[in-house]
Structure formats: structure tokens, C-alpha cells
Design an enzyme around this catalytic site. Structure first.
Site, PDB file in Angstrom:
ATOM      1  N   GLU A  46       0.805  -1.229   0.000  1.00 39.76           N
ATOM      2  CA  GLU A  46       0.000   0.000   0.000  1.00 39.76           C
ATOM      3  C   GLU A  46       0.839   1.281   0.000  1.00 39.76           C
ATOM      4  O   GLU A  46       0.340   2.352   0.335  1.00 39.76           O
ATOM      5  CB  GLU A  46      -0.974   0.043   1.201  1.00 39.76           C
ATOM      6  CG  GLU A  46      -1.832  -1.190   1.373  1.00 39.76           C
ATOM      7  CD  GLU A  46      -2.741  -1.467   0.189  1.00 39.76           C
ATOM      8  OE1 GLU A  46      -3.037  -0.541  -0.566  1.00 39.76           O
ATOM      9  OE2 GLU A  46      -3.144  -2.629   0.024  1.00 39.76           O
ATOM     10  N   THR A  51       1.365   2.089  -8.289  1.00 38.21           N
ATOM     11  CA  THR A  51       0.868   3.271  -9.010  1.00 38.21           C
ATOM     12  C   THR A  51       2.026   3.952  -9.745  1.00 38.21           C
ATOM     13  O   THR A  51       1.868   4.402 -10.883  1.00 38.21           O
ATOM     14  CB  THR A  51       0.191   4.258  -8.037  1.00 38.21           C
ATOM     15  OG1 THR A  51      -0.795   3.560  -7.279  1.00 38.21           O
ATOM     16  CG2 THR A  51      -0.482   5.395  -8.788  1.00 38.21           C
ATOM     17  N   ARG A 177      -7.053  -0.596  -7.499  1.00 45.39           N
ATOM     18  CA  ARG A 177      -6.239  -1.413  -6.615  1.00 45.39           C
ATOM     19  C   ARG A 177      -6.443  -2.895  -6.907  1.00 45.39           C
ATOM     20  O   ARG A 177      -7.518  -3.441  -6.744  1.00 45.39           O
ATOM     21  CB  ARG A 177      -6.596  -1.153  -5.139  1.00 45.39           C
ATOM     22  CG  ARG A 177      -6.282   0.233  -4.664  1.00 45.39           C
ATOM     23  CD  ARG A 177      -4.786   0.542  -4.664  1.00 45.39           C
ATOM     24  NE  ARG A 177      -4.042  -0.375  -3.826  1.00 45.39           N
ATOM     25  CZ  ARG A 177      -2.988  -1.072  -4.232  1.00 45.39           C
ATOM     26  NH1 ARG A 177      -2.568  -0.983  -5.474  1.00 45.39           N
ATOM     27  NH2 ARG A 177      -2.356  -1.876  -3.397  1.00 45.39           N
ATOM     28  N   ASP A 199       8.054  -4.739 -10.745  1.00 40.95           N
ATOM     29  CA  ASP A 199       7.241  -4.482  -9.558  1.00 40.95           C
ATOM     30  C   ASP A 199       6.977  -5.826  -8.889  1.00 40.95           C
ATOM     31  O   ASP A 199       6.584  -6.787  -9.548  1.00 40.95           O
ATOM     32  CB  ASP A 199       5.917  -3.821  -9.965  1.00 40.95           C
ATOM     33  CG  ASP A 199       5.034  -3.482  -8.769  1.00 40.95           C
ATOM     34  OD1 ASP A 199       5.558  -3.396  -7.645  1.00 40.95           O
ATOM     35  OD2 ASP A 199       3.815  -3.292  -8.968  1.00 40.95           O
ATOM     36  N   GLN A 203       3.567  -7.212   0.237  1.00 42.89           N
ATOM     37  CA  GLN A 203       3.174  -7.752   1.525  1.00 42.89           C
ATOM     38  C   GLN A 203       4.262  -8.683   2.078  1.00 42.89           C
ATOM     39  O   GLN A 203       5.068  -9.229   1.336  1.00 42.89           O
ATOM     40  CB  GLN A 203       1.850  -8.522   1.399  1.00 42.89           C
ATOM     41  CG  GLN A 203       0.639  -7.610   1.328  1.00 42.89           C
ATOM     42  CD  GLN A 203       0.577  -6.802   0.050  1.00 42.89           C
ATOM     43  OE1 GLN A 203       0.941  -7.284  -1.009  1.00 42.89           O
ATOM     44  NE2 GLN A 203       0.131  -5.572   0.143  1.00 42.89           N
TER      45      GLN A 203
END
Length: 357
Positions: A46, A51, A177, A199, A203
Site C-alpha cells: 500500500e 501506481t 487497486r 514491480d 506484503q
């Protein structure tokens, strides 16, 4: 016998020629591979790194196709409905239901299927609830539960999203998302140079997959969210997100795998951070009690960024390593373009050094 020897000699020559050609091709391939600029995006979940990844596609890749827009549209519907339902459930949990004015819309939306298309009925319910005092009271306490803050963009745009002819836009795509799992790669040509960007899942349970795959990257871009200083991890509600990001940065920065890679730090979500510091004092968080700024100070914004930046830089154990850093807003294409152009010179110099130029 002479003929036999002659034949063998011709075969050997042919084999040598073939071997040299293969070697030449391999050398060419090595040079091509070696000249690529390889960028690895890392950061806690997050943080906004995915993005940033999507922004690179917007800035340097092919534009969104009609098919891709159609694929993103149901993701926007799902993100909007699921996020509003999280907000409504937390409104119940916090005992704010009695303050809800639009109770009929509240009860209706909780029973809407997560995969529904947003039609006018659903859209009007979301619009009314997003203005409801009971729901907004819960939104102010969003640091106490898990919700993606940028979803407010969809709530504010609900009249557009609920139209029959709605198709996701580029900005909708940037904010959509879908949790990253595994490794995603994009390739671009920027100023005649081949770039590859990776990317990976942010987590905790994804992190073991990172290190061994990326020992030859030109630069690591580490993304941390400035606005998450008062929030807990998705995976562990007892751990502050900013504390986790600082510790993770230390692990990455000091890892031998990346000792020859440039290290770039993006302190992201500066827009959400700027909004949050109006109401949520950094120093009120137990982990950041040493912060000396006061809400209302003219330099509070800059003071806070420097405070967190110093925490990240203190993790670097190599005095000869320079950490390049920028405050960013991943959803702002212009900001990302300016920042990336600033980083590009650093990245290119590093790549040329590696090629011995």
C-alpha cells in the site's frame, strides 16, 4: 586415409565457424542485456509503488487500449463498492450507526454484491452515504481500520462512474487497486535506451521472492507512504506502517545483493500527507513522539518530511553510499515525470559506469 583426414578437417573448420558465430551472438546478446537499465520497485504494501509502476506506462509506454479500459472498469466498480462497504461496517463497529441519516441506503448497500456494476441506484446510494455525517465520522477514524485512502476519488466521481456508458479513464486506472503478487515487468525505450522495470509483491509473505532475482539491477526505487505514519499494517495491526517501511528500507539498503545498485527513495503520497497533518499530529503517534513540530506551524509540512527522511537515511550503514530522495505523488503524472527525469541522469550515469564507459 588422406581423403578421410581432409573431410574431418573441413568438418572441424565448419564446427569452429559455427562456434564463433554462436559466441558472437552470445556476446551481442550480453551487450544488449548489459546496456539495459533495470529498475526494481520495492516498498511495503500500500505504499503506492504499483501506481508509480503504472505511471511509467502512462508516461513512456503505449496508451491504454479500449480493451484495457474495459478490463479496468469492473475493478473500479469493485474497489468503490467494497471500500464503501468497509466504511459502513466500521460505522457499525464504532457505534456510529445511530448518527447515520440515510439508514435505508446504508442497509441497502451492505447487501449489494461486491461484483455488481454500479448503476444509478447503487451510485446514488454511495453518493448519499459519502455525504452522511455518521459515515463521515467513521472516515475521520480511517487510520484505525484498513481502507485505501485514495478511494475517496471514486466516491467523489460517483456520478460519472454510475453512468451507463462509463468506461475507466487513465486516472481511474492509476487509482485502481489490485494487490501485486509475484513479479510484474514492463519494458520501455526512453531517449533511445532500453529500460526494464520490475514491480514485486509488497506484503510480508511476498518479500522472500525479491532478493535472489535482482542482483544486477541498475537502481532500486524504494517507495514509502508519507501519509501512513498513523496507520497499521494490513498483515499485522500491531505494527505501524511507517516503522515497517523504515525497517524494510534498512534491510534493502544494506543488503549485499544491492551494494552496486543506485538507491532512490520516493516518499510518496505527499498529497494525502499534506491533508492529514492538518488534523493528525505526527508526534501523537508513540513511535514518533520525538517529533517537535506543532500543528499550525508554517513549516510543519517540511519539518515532518525531514523528520521521516532522516529516519530512512539513518538506516544506511554505508557512509559512501548516497541515497537519492524525492517527495512524490504517484497519482500525479506531471510530478512523477519531473521526479523520474531528475532520477534518470543518476540512473544513466550508473549504467554507463557498469558498462565501463
Amino acid at each position: 586415409m588422406g581423403a578421410c583426414l581432409s573431410s574431418t578437417s573441413a568438418e572441424e573448420k565448419a564446427a569452429k565457424r559455427a562456434s564463433k558465430e554462436i559466441e558472437k551472438q552470445m556476446n551481442r546478446q550480453f551487450e544488449i542485456e548489459n546496456s539495459k537499465v533495470k529498475l526494481l520497485l520495492l516498498g511495503a504494501g500500500e505504499s503506492g509503488k504499483s501506481t508509480i509502476f503504472k505511471q511509467m506506462r502512462v508516461l513512456f509506454g503505449a496508451p491504454l487500449t479500449d480493451d484495457e479500459k474495459q478490463q479496468i472498469t469492473p475493478v473500479v466498480y469493485n474497489n468503490t463498492i467494497v471500500s464503501m462497504k468497509i466504511l459502513l461496517n466500521e460505522t457499525n463497529n464504532f457505534g456510529n450507526y445511530e448518527n447515520v441519516v440515510a439508514k435505508d441506503k446504508f442497509d441497502y448497500l451492505l447487501n449489494v454484491d461486491d461484483q455488481s456494476e454500479i448503476n444509478e441506484e447503487i451510485g446514488m446510494a454511495i453518493k448519499e452515504l459519502w455525504q452522511d455525517p455518521g459515515v463521515l465520522t467513521t472516515w475521520k477514524r480511517r487510520a484505525e481500520f484498513q481502507i485505501v485512502e485514495s478511494v475517496k476519488f471514486y466516491f467523489n466521481e460517483i456520478e460519472r462512474i454510475m453512468k451507463d456508458d462509463y468506461v475507466a479513464t487513465q486516472q481511474d486506472m492509476l487509482l485502481a487497486r489490485v494487490r501485486t503478487s509475484g513479479i510484474v515487468t514492463e519494458k520501455y525505450v526512453i531517449d533511445g535506451i532500453d529500460f526494464e522495470m520490475y514491480d514485486v509483491g509488497g506484503q510480508r509473505n511476498e518479500r522472500k521472492k525479491w532478493i535472489h532475482c535482482f542482483d544486477d539491477v541498475t537502481a532500486v526505487i524504494f517507495v514509502a507512504a508519507l501519509s501512513e505514519y498513523d496507520q497499521a499494517l494490513f498483515e499485522d495491526a500491531s505494527t505501524n506502517r511507517m516503522v515497517e517501511a523504515v525497517e524494510l528500507f534498512g534491510d534493502i539498503c544494506n543488503n549485499k545483493v544491492f551494494e552496486n545498485s543506485s538507491m532512490i527513495l520516493f516518499l510518496n503520497k505527499k498529497d494525502l500527507y499534506e491533508e492529514k497533518i492538518k488534523d493528525v499530529h505526527i508526534g501523537d503517534q508513540p513511535a514518533f513522539a520525538s517529533f517537535s513540530g506543532k500543528i499550525g506551524d508554517g513549516d510543519y509540512y517540511e519539518k515532518g518530511i525531514k523528520y521521516f527522511l532522516d529516519m530512512f537515511l539513518a538506516e544506511n550503514k554505508n557512509p559512501e553510499r548516497q541515497i537519492y530522495h524525492h517527495a512524490t505523488c504517484a497519482t500525479d503524472s506531471k510530478n512523477v515525470e519531473v521526479v523520474f527525469n531528475s532520477c534518470k541522469d543518476i540512473i544513466m550515469r550508473k549504467n554507463m559506469e557498469e558498462m565501463g564507459m
